[in-house]
Design a protein around this motif. Structure first.
Motif, PDB file in Angstrom:
ATOM      1  N   ALA A  10      21.349  -8.859 -24.274  1.00  0.00           N
ATOM      2  CA  ALA A  10      22.461  -8.122 -23.374  1.00  0.00           C
ATOM      3  C   ALA A  10      23.746  -8.475 -24.967  1.00  0.00           C
ATOM      4  O   ALA A  10      23.516  -9.459 -25.287  1.00  0.00           O
ATOM      5  CB  ALA A  10      23.156  -9.372 -22.251  1.00  0.00           C
ATOM      6  N   LEU A  11      25.030  -8.320 -24.509  1.00  0.00           N
ATOM      7  CA  LEU A  11      26.019  -8.525 -25.572  1.00  0.00           C
ATOM      8  C   LEU A  11      27.534  -9.587 -24.496  1.00  0.00           C
ATOM      9  O   LEU A  11      27.892  -9.407 -23.834  1.00  0.00           O
ATOM     10  CB  LEU A  11      26.588  -7.810 -25.899  1.00  0.00           C
ATOM     11  CG  LEU A  11      27.931  -8.089 -27.193  1.00  0.00           C
ATOM     12  CD1 LEU A  11      27.764  -6.866 -28.207  1.00  0.00           C
ATOM     13  CD2 LEU A  11      28.995  -7.426 -26.344  1.00  0.00           C
ATOM     14  N   LEU A  12      27.961 -10.542 -25.407  1.00  0.00           N
ATOM     15  CA  LEU A  12      28.586 -11.541 -24.895  1.00  0.00           C
ATOM     16  C   LEU A  12      30.463 -11.227 -25.888  1.00  0.00           C
ATOM     17  O   LEU A  12      30.258 -11.475 -27.362  1.00  0.00           O
ATOM     18  CB  LEU A  12      28.381 -12.633 -24.664  1.00  0.00           C
ATOM     19  CG  LEU A  12      29.552 -13.949 -24.398  1.00  0.00           C
ATOM     20  CD1 LEU A  12      30.276 -13.524 -23.498  1.00  0.00           C
ATOM     21  CD2 LEU A  12      29.395 -15.747 -24.252  1.00  0.00           C
ATOM     22  N   ARG A  13      30.854 -10.681 -25.123  1.00  0.00           N
ATOM     23  CA  ARG A  13      32.335 -10.150 -26.394  1.00  0.00           C
ATOM     24  C   ARG A  13      33.143 -11.112 -26.088  1.00  0.00           C
ATOM     25  O   ARG A  13      33.668 -11.599 -24.709  1.00  0.00           O
ATOM     26  CB  ARG A  13      32.551  -8.977 -26.050  1.00  0.00           C
ATOM     27  CG  ARG A  13      34.378  -8.729 -26.370  1.00  0.00           C
ATOM     28  CD  ARG A  13      33.689  -8.936 -27.684  1.00  0.00           C
ATOM     29  NE  ARG A  13      35.248  -7.815 -28.265  1.00  0.00           N
ATOM     30  CZ  ARG A  13      36.309  -8.830 -29.300  1.00  0.00           C
ATOM     31  NH1 ARG A  13      35.956  -9.692 -29.271  1.00  0.00           N
ATOM     32  NH2 ARG A  13      37.169  -7.373 -29.520  1.00  0.00           N
ATOM     33  N   ILE A  16      31.775 -16.024 -20.139  1.00  0.00           N
ATOM     34  CA  ILE A  16      30.679 -16.551 -21.007  1.00  0.00           C
ATOM     35  C   ILE A  16      29.878 -16.982 -19.327  1.00  0.00           C
ATOM     36  O   ILE A  16      28.879 -17.383 -18.543  1.00  0.00           O
ATOM     37  CB  ILE A  16      30.480 -17.357 -21.457  1.00  0.00           C
ATOM     38  CG1 ILE A  16      29.433 -17.773 -21.512  1.00  0.00           C
ATOM     39  CG2 ILE A  16      31.294 -18.557 -20.672  1.00  0.00           C
ATOM     40  CD1 ILE A  16      28.690 -19.259 -22.889  1.00  0.00           C
ATOM     41  N   ARG A  17      31.255 -17.365 -17.904  1.00  0.00           N
ATOM     42  CA  ARG A  17      30.684 -17.865 -16.922  1.00  0.00           C
ATOM     43  C   ARG A  17      30.260 -16.792 -15.672  1.00  0.00           C
ATOM     44  O   ARG A  17      30.294 -16.788 -14.580  1.00  0.00           O
ATOM     45  CB  ARG A  17      31.799 -17.725 -16.488  1.00  0.00           C
ATOM     46  CG  ARG A  17      33.172 -19.032 -16.641  1.00  0.00           C
ATOM     47  CD  ARG A  17      34.274 -19.661 -16.046  1.00  0.00           C
ATOM     48  NE  ARG A  17      35.137 -18.757 -16.627  1.00  0.00           N
ATOM     49  CZ  ARG A  17      36.592 -18.755 -17.062  1.00  0.00           C
ATOM     50  NH1 ARG A  17      36.735 -20.019 -15.840  1.00  0.00           N
ATOM     51  NH2 ARG A  17      37.288 -17.901 -17.397  1.00  0.00           N
ATOM     52  N   ASP A  70      25.579 -22.357 -27.784  1.00  0.00           N
ATOM     53  CA  ASP A  70      25.449 -23.661 -26.977  1.00  0.00           C
ATOM     54  C   ASP A  70      25.101 -23.817 -25.219  1.00  0.00           C
ATOM     55  O   ASP A  70      24.489 -24.258 -24.943  1.00  0.00           O
ATOM     56  CB  ASP A  70      26.606 -25.072 -27.661  1.00  0.00           C
ATOM     57  CG  ASP A  70      25.416 -25.728 -29.105  1.00  0.00           C
ATOM     58  OD1 ASP A  70      24.755 -25.230 -29.309  1.00  0.00           O
ATOM     59  OD2 ASP A  70      26.607 -26.079 -29.239  1.00  0.00           O
ATOM     60  N   GLU A  71      26.070 -23.262 -25.143  1.00  0.00           N
ATOM     61  CA  GLU A  71      26.209 -22.751 -24.164  1.00  0.00           C
ATOM     62  C   GLU A  71      25.573 -21.592 -23.570  1.00  0.00           C
ATOM     63  O   GLU A  71      25.271 -21.882 -21.971  1.00  0.00           O
ATOM     64  CB  GLU A  71      27.807 -22.472 -23.220  1.00  0.00           C
ATOM     65  CG  GLU A  71      28.262 -22.152 -21.951  1.00  0.00           C
ATOM     66  CD  GLU A  71      28.060 -23.354 -20.886  1.00  0.00           C
ATOM     67  OE1 GLU A  71      27.497 -23.365 -19.986  1.00  0.00           O
ATOM     68  OE2 GLU A  71      28.418 -24.555 -21.697  1.00  0.00           O
ATOM     69  N   LEU A  72      25.221 -20.932 -24.151  1.00  0.00           N
ATOM     70  CA  LEU A  72      24.282 -19.954 -23.108  1.00  0.00           C
ATOM     71  C   LEU A  72      23.293 -20.893 -23.362  1.00  0.00           C
ATOM     72  O   LEU A  72      21.957 -20.632 -22.605  1.00  0.00           O
ATOM     73  CB  LEU A  72      24.144 -18.841 -24.229  1.00  0.00           C
ATOM     74  CG  LEU A  72      25.799 -17.248 -24.284  1.00  0.00           C
ATOM     75  CD1 LEU A  72      25.411 -16.420 -25.564  1.00  0.00           C
ATOM     76  CD2 LEU A  72      25.388 -17.122 -22.907  1.00  0.00           C
TER      77      LEU A  72
END
Length: 105
Positions: A68-71, A97-98, A26-28
């Motif tokens: 991209a990847l968010l870990r 995420i920031r 949701d944030e993305l």
């Protein structure tokens, strides 16, 4: 960007892990990106179970289609393997995420 969310799934409360990944998605979306949340295959697994290796193979194929990847933090062998694969693919990897800029409109 299409961003793959890599995070714990089976260690701890699976439902809470799925929820956390969805909230990151949701944030993305709010930032203007397209999230890919592999945790959503949970329902598929309940209907038609696959082995760990099969899921990882599917995840790697889907990861290769992302930008991209968010870990997200937390212990996870699978997420660590996803990060290693993202590095092999020379993908952008975010650990917070920031760090992810808003998409240009």
């Amino acid at each position: 960007m299409v961003i793959y969310i890599s995070a714990p799934y089976s260690i701890g409360d699976v439902s809470m892990n799925i929820r956390r990944a969805c909230l990151a998605g949701d944030e993305l979306l709010r930032k203007g990106h397209i999230p890919f949340v592999p945790h959503l295959t949970h329902l598929w697994h309940l209907i038609s179970p696959k082995t760990y290796e099969e899921w990882l193979s599917i995840d790697f194929e889907l990861l290769s289609m992302c930008d991209a990847l968010l870990r997200l933090d937390g212990e996870s062998r699978g997420a660590d393997l996803e990060v290693a694969e993202a590095k092999r693919l020379c993908m952008i990897i975010y650990y917070d995420i920031r760090e992810i800029p808003d998409a240009m409109s």
